[in-house]
Design a protein around this motif. Structure first.
Motif, short mmCIF file in Angstrom:
data_model
loop_
_atom_site.label_atom_id
_atom_site.label_comp_id
_atom_site.label_asym_id
_atom_site.label_seq_id
_atom_site.Cartn_x
_atom_site.Cartn_y
_atom_site.Cartn_z
N GLY A 217 0.82 -1.20 0.00
CA GLY A 217 0.00 0.00 0.00
C GLY A 217 0.86 1.25 0.00
N LYS A 218 1.99 1.20 0.72
CA LYS A 218 2.83 2.39 0.79
C LYS A 218 3.91 2.39 -0.28
N GLU A 219 4.50 1.22 -0.49
CA GLU A 219 5.57 1.14 -1.49
C GLU A 219 5.16 0.36 -2.71
N ILE A 220 4.33 -0.66 -2.50
CA ILE A 220 3.86 -1.46 -3.63
C ILE A 220 2.40 -1.85 -3.37
N SER A 221 1.55 -1.64 -4.37
CA SER A 221 0.11 -1.90 -4.21
C SER A 221 -0.39 -2.84 -5.30
N ILE A 222 -1.57 -3.39 -5.08
CA ILE A 222 -2.12 -4.30 -6.08
C ILE A 222 -3.61 -4.02 -6.29
N ILE A 223 -4.07 -4.13 -7.53
CA ILE A 223 -5.52 -4.11 -7.81
C ILE A 223 -5.87 -5.37 -8.59
N PHE A 224 -7.12 -5.79 -8.44
CA PHE A 224 -7.53 -7.08 -9.01
C PHE A 224 -8.57 -6.91 -10.11
N GLN A 225 -8.91 -8.05 -10.70
CA GLN A 225 -9.81 -8.07 -11.85
C GLN A 225 -11.22 -7.56 -11.52
N GLU A 226 -11.79 -8.10 -10.47
CA GLU A 226 -13.19 -7.82 -10.17
C GLU A 226 -13.28 -6.83 -9.02
N PRO A 227 -13.42 -5.52 -9.31
CA PRO A 227 -13.36 -4.53 -8.24
C PRO A 227 -14.45 -4.73 -7.19
N SER A 228 -15.62 -5.17 -7.62
CA SER A 228 -16.70 -5.30 -6.64
C SER A 228 -16.41 -6.41 -5.64
N ALA A 229 -15.53 -7.36 -6.02
CA ALA A 229 -15.18 -8.43 -5.08
C ALA A 229 -14.08 -7.98 -4.12
N SER A 230 -13.40 -6.89 -4.44
CA SER A 230 -12.29 -6.44 -3.59
C SER A 230 -12.72 -5.35 -2.62
N LEU A 231 -13.88 -4.75 -2.85
CA LEU A 231 -14.34 -3.67 -1.97
C LEU A 231 -15.27 -4.23 -0.90
N ASP A 232 -15.25 -3.61 0.27
CA ASP A 232 -16.14 -4.02 1.35
C ASP A 232 -17.54 -3.47 1.07
N GLY B 220 -19.20 -0.77 -12.42
CA GLY B 220 -17.94 -1.51 -12.40
C GLY B 220 -16.73 -0.63 -12.68
N GLY B 221 -16.86 0.26 -13.65
CA GLY B 221 -15.76 1.15 -14.01
C GLY B 221 -15.44 2.09 -12.86
N MET B 222 -16.50 2.59 -12.22
CA MET B 222 -16.37 3.47 -11.07
C MET B 222 -15.68 2.73 -9.92
N CYS B 223 -16.08 1.48 -9.66
CA CYS B 223 -15.47 0.69 -8.59
C CYS B 223 -13.98 0.48 -8.86
N VAL C 122 0.81 -3.04 -8.95
CA VAL C 122 0.62 -4.31 -9.64
C VAL C 122 -0.85 -4.39 -10.00
N ALA C 123 -1.17 -4.58 -11.28
CA ALA C 123 -2.56 -4.60 -11.72
C ALA C 123 -2.84 -5.95 -12.37
N ASP C 124 -3.65 -6.76 -11.69
CA ASP C 124 -3.93 -8.11 -12.17
C ASP C 124 -5.22 -8.10 -12.99
N GLU C 125 -5.10 -8.11 -14.31
CA GLU C 125 -6.25 -8.06 -15.22
C GLU C 125 -7.23 -6.95 -14.82
N PRO C 126 -6.75 -5.69 -14.73
CA PRO C 126 -7.60 -4.64 -14.16
C PRO C 126 -8.81 -4.27 -15.02
N THR C 127 -8.81 -4.63 -16.29
CA THR C 127 -9.92 -4.19 -17.15
C THR C 127 -10.70 -5.35 -17.75
N THR C 128 -10.36 -6.58 -17.38
CA THR C 128 -10.98 -7.74 -18.00
C THR C 128 -12.49 -7.79 -17.76
N ALA C 129 -12.93 -7.33 -16.58
CA ALA C 129 -14.36 -7.42 -16.25
C ALA C 129 -15.14 -6.21 -16.75
#
Lengths: 331, 326
Positions: free
Chosen positions: A89-104, A157-160, A177-184
Motif C-alpha cells: 500500500g505504501k511502497e507497492i500496491s495491487i488491484i484485481f480483476q473484479e473490483p466489486s469483489a475487492s471492496l467491502d 464496475g468502471g467506477m469501482c 501491480v494490476a492483475d487483469e484490471p480491465t478484463t471485467a
C-alpha cells in the motif's frame, strides 16, 4: 532490459511451488521507474501467482522456494509479515480483476480510501477524507463529495475500479501491480481505465506491472512485455520489438491467432494445437515442446535458457534461427 | 428489407419491457425498456454480429429470438414461422430450428452426464433417434466438431475449455438448426483456443449453411467472422452495415467510439490511432435519455439530439444509421 536507469523493481529467479511442481519457475524481470511491464499469457501460465508473490500474497497452497523481489535496495522476500504489511500500500500496491469483489460492501468508499491512508499515515479522520476526496478527483470521478459517502453497490464496475485504484495509490506507492484490471469491464470503460493508468504513470512516475491475456491491452499500455508459458518466461522484450519480430514460436503463434486487419474474413486463423501441460506433465525440457512446430529432441530433454537477441530482446528457444519457418505457418 | 424465403430470421418492431406493472403493492415501478422497437433479418448462411456494451439489450434480444422472453409487441419469425403467440406445441417445433450457445461452456454442460448423453438428449427427447442410431449420430456430431466418437463416454471435467465449447456446439447442431445464436462464444476462452473455435464455426457454416447471430464485443473477431454488423445502444439499433462498409466507414459516433476503444494488437497502430473517447457510462435502461439515447455521452450532440429521436436512415453506401449528425 533496454533502459539505462537502474531498475526500481527487480525480480530475480522467482520460483513458486504448488504440490512439488514449480508453477512459477525462475522468473526474472526488471521494471524501471515510470515504466509499464506487462506479464502476458494464457490461463494457468503463472502470471497471477507471479504478481501475488511480488507482494507476499501467495495463497496457502503455494510456496515461494527461491528468488528475490528487490524494490530499490530492499528485498521484499526477506521482510517479516509485519514489515511487509507496512510496505504493502505504501511502497507497492495491487488491484484485481473484479473490483466489486475487492471492496467491502458494507463500508462507504470514502471510508475505505481514508482507511488505506490512515494505515500508513498518522493523520486525523478529516484529513484522511480530504486526501480521499482529492484522490477521487485525480482518478476522474465526478462529484467526489457525493461519491465519498456512497457504497460500492451504488457505483458501476468502471467506477469501482477507479475506487480500487484510489485505494491502491493514495499513499503514492512506487509500484502498482494490476492483475487483469480491465478484463471485467466494457471496452469503452476499459479505454478510460487504461488512459487513467497511463496518466498516473506520466504524472506520478508510478511503475506498473500489469497482468493480462489481452494483446490489445499490451499494445496499448506496455513498455516491456514478458510472455509467460507454463510458469516460465518464454520471451521478454520491448513492446514494439515483441510484436514486430517475435523470437519465440509461442509468441508468434499467439499473435497470429488474433484476427488482424489484413486477414481475409472467414479464412483459417493460425492455431496452437494441443493444450498447456498440467503440473504433473512438466518435463525436463522446454514446456512448449509438445505443441511447438519447431521442436526437436533437444527441446524435450534440455530446458532452453533465455538467449539474448540484442536490444533487450530475449527468448527461451533453442531454435531462434528457425523462426522464419514459424512465420510461414502463422502467415 | 424484403420478405423472402431465404430469411431464417425476420423480426419486426420487437419490443421487450420489464417491470412497471404494479409491483407487489400496486405502485408502478420503472419500466426497463431492454429492447425497444428493432427490425432484423438474417439470411441463410449469413453471419450477423450484434455489438454493444453490457446492458444494451443484446442478451434480451437473443433470448427473445429463441422464445425465452416474450416481447410486449412486434413479430419474430424463424424460417417463416411466427414465434410470438405460438402455442407451446408449435413453439416446441420452431425451437428446433434455432439453437443457442453461451459464453462459458463449463456452465452449459451437466457435470454428471457424459457428453454423449448431453449431445444425444435433444435427439432422444424429440424421438429422432435412439439406441444404435443415436450412438452413431452422436459420434458423427463429435467428429464434425473436431472431437472423436470415443469421447462420448467421457465427462465434461475431462475436457479443456475449448473442447467443452466444441461439445456445446455439437449439442446445438444435433437438431440441424437454421440459426445458431452465439452469445460471446469465445470470450471465456484463451486466445490460442479462440482461433480454433472461430475456425470451426466458419467451417461448419460452409458445410451446413447454418446462419449465426454472433453476439460479441470483440470487434477483431467480428471483423473476421461476420457478413453484417448491427450496433445496439440502450435497446435500439444505431447502425447496421455490411462488414466492409462498417469497418471502412463507421458512421454513428457510438460505433466510432467503440472502434477506437478496442485496443488493436499492434503497438504502432494502437498508439497512433485517432482516439474518440467517450465520457461517462451507459445510462440505466430504466431511465433512457430523451431524444437520441446516446446524446448524454456523444461528442457531436446538439440541441436537436436531446429532443428528437433519430430514425435509422439509409446512407449512399447502404449503411443504416440513426444519427442527426453522422
Amino acid at each position: 532490459m533496454n533502459t539505462a536507469a537502474s531498475p526500481l523493481l527487480s525480480v530475480d529467479n522467482l520460483t513458486v511451488e504448488i504440490g512439488g511442481a514449480n508453477v512459477v519457475d525462475g522468473v526474472s524481470f526488471d521494471v524501471a521507474p515510470g515504466k509499464v511491464m506487462a506479464l502476458v499469457g494464457e490461463s494457468g501460465c503463472g502470471k497471477s501467482l507471479t504478481s501475488y508473490a511480488l507482494l507476499g500474497l501467495l495463497p496457502d497452497a503455494a510456496r515461494r522456494t527461491a528468488g528475490t523481489v528487490r524494490l530499490q535496495d530492499r528485498d521484499l522476500t526477506a521482510l517479516s509479515e509485519r514489515q511487509l504489511r507496512k510496505a504493502r500500500g505504501k511502497e507497492i500496491s495491487i488491484i484485481f480483476q473484479e473490483p466489486s469483489a475487492s471492496l467491502d460492501p458494507l463500508t462507504t468508499v470514502g471510508a475505505q480510501i481514508a482507511a488505506a491512508y490512515q494505515t500508513h499515515n498518522n493523520v486525523s479522520r478529516s484529513e484522511a477524507y480530504d486526501r480521499a476526496r482529492q484522490m477521487l478527483a485525480d482518478v476522474g470521478i465526478p462529484d467526489p463529495d457525493r461519491r465519498l459517502h456512497q457504497y460500492p453497490f451504488e457505483l458501476s464496475g468502471g467506477m469501482c475500479q477507479r475506487i480500487m485504484i484510489s485505494i491502491a495509490l493514495i499513499c503514492s506507492p512506487q509500484v502498482l501491480v494490476a492483475d487483469e484490471p480491465t478484463t471485467a469491464l466494457d471496452v469503452t470503460i476499459q479505454a478510460q481505465i487504461l488512459d487513467l493508468m497511463k496518466k498516473l504513470v506520466a504524472d506520478r512516475g508510478t511503475s506498473i506491472v500489469i497482468i493480462t491475456h489481452d494483446m490489445g491491452v499490451v499494445a496499448d499500455i506496455a513498455d516491456d512485455v514478458a510472455v509467460m508459458y507454463a510458469g516460465r518466461i518464454a520471451e521478454i522484450a520491448p513492446v514494439q520489438s515483441l510484436f514486430d519480430d517475435p523470437k519465440h514460436p509461442y509468441t508468434a503463434l499467439l499473435l497470429a491467432s488474433v484476427p488482424k486487419l489484413h486477414h481475409a474474413p472467414k479464412t483459417d486463423l493460425a492455431t496452437i494445437e494441443g493444450r498447456v501441460p498440467t503440473l504433473s506433465e512438466f518435463g525436463a525440457g522446454c514446456r512448449f515442446a509438445d505443441r511447438c512446430p519447431l521442436a526437436t529432441e533437444k527441446c524435450r530433454i534440455e530446458q532452453p535458457p533465455l538467449f539474448d537477441c540484442g536490444g533487450g530482446h530475449r527468448s527461451a528457444c533453442w531454435h531462434i534461427d528457425r523462426m522464419p519457418e514459424i512465420r510461414k505457418v502463422a502467415a | 428489407m424484403s420478405e423472402s424465403q431465404e430469411n431464417v430470421l425476420e423480426m419486426r418492431d420487437v419490443a421487450v419491457h420489464f417491470g412497471g406493472r404494479g409491483g407487489f403493492f400496486g405502485s408502478s415501478g420503472a419500466v426497463v425498456k431492454a429492447v425497444n422497437g428493432v427490425d432484423l433479418d438474417i439470411r441463410k448462411a449469413e453471419t450477423v454480429a450484434l455489438v454493444g456494451e453490457s446492458g444494451c439489450g443484446k442478451s434480451t434480444l437473443s433470448n427473445t429470438i429463441v422464445g425465452l422472453q416474450t416481447p410486449v409487441s412486434g413479430s419474430v419469425k424463424i424460417s417463416g414461422e411466427e414465434v410470438v403467440g405460438a402455442d407451446s406445441r408449435k413453439l416446441n417445433d420452431i425451437r428446433r430450428k434455432v439453437q443457442m450457445i453461451f459464453q462459458d461452456p463449463a456452465l452449459s454442460l451437466d457435470p454428471r452426464s457424459t457428453i454423449g448423453a448431453t449431445i444425444g438428449e435433444p435427439l432422444l427427447v424429440r424421438g429422432i433417434a435412439r439406441g444404435k442410431a443415436l450412438k452413431e449420430r452422436v459420434g458423427e456430431l463429435l467428429t464434425q466438431v473436431g472431437l472423436r466418437a470415443e469421447h462420448a463416454d467421457r465427462y465434461p471435467h475431462q475436457f479443456s475449455g475449448g473442447q467443452r465449447q466444441r461439445v456445446v456446439i455439437a449439442r446445438a447442431l444435433a437438431l440441424e438448426p437454421d440459426l445458431l445464436i452465439c452469445d460471446e462464444p469465445v470470450s471465456a476462452l484463451d486466445v490460442s483456443v479462440r482461433a480454433q473455435i472461430l475456425n470451426l464455426l466458419v467451417a461448419l457454416q460452409k458445410r451446413m449453411g447454418v446462419s449465426y447471430l454472433f453476439v460479441s464485443h470483440d470487434l477483431s473477431v467480428v471483423r473476421h467472422i461476420c457478413d453484417r454488423v448491427v450496433v445496439m445502444y440502450l435497446g435500439r439499433f444505431v447502425e447496421i452495415a455490411e462488414r466492409d462498409t462498417f469497418f471502412a466507414n463507421p458512421k454513428h459516433p457510438y460505433t466510432r467510439a467503440l472502434m477506437s476503444a478496442v485496443p488493436e494488437a499492434d503497438p504502432a497502430v494502437q498508439r497512433s490511432k485517432q482516439r474518440f473517447v467517450l465520457q461517462g457510462e451507459l445510462p440505466s435502461p430504466a431511465n433512457i435519455p430523451s431524444g437520441c439515447a446516446f446524446h448524454t455521452r456523444c461528442p457531436l450532440a446538439t440541441e436537436i439530439c436531446s429532443t428528437v429521436r433519430p430514425e435509422l436512415t439509409p446512407r449512399p453506401d447502404g449503411a443504416l444509421v440513426a444519427c442527426h449528425h453522422a
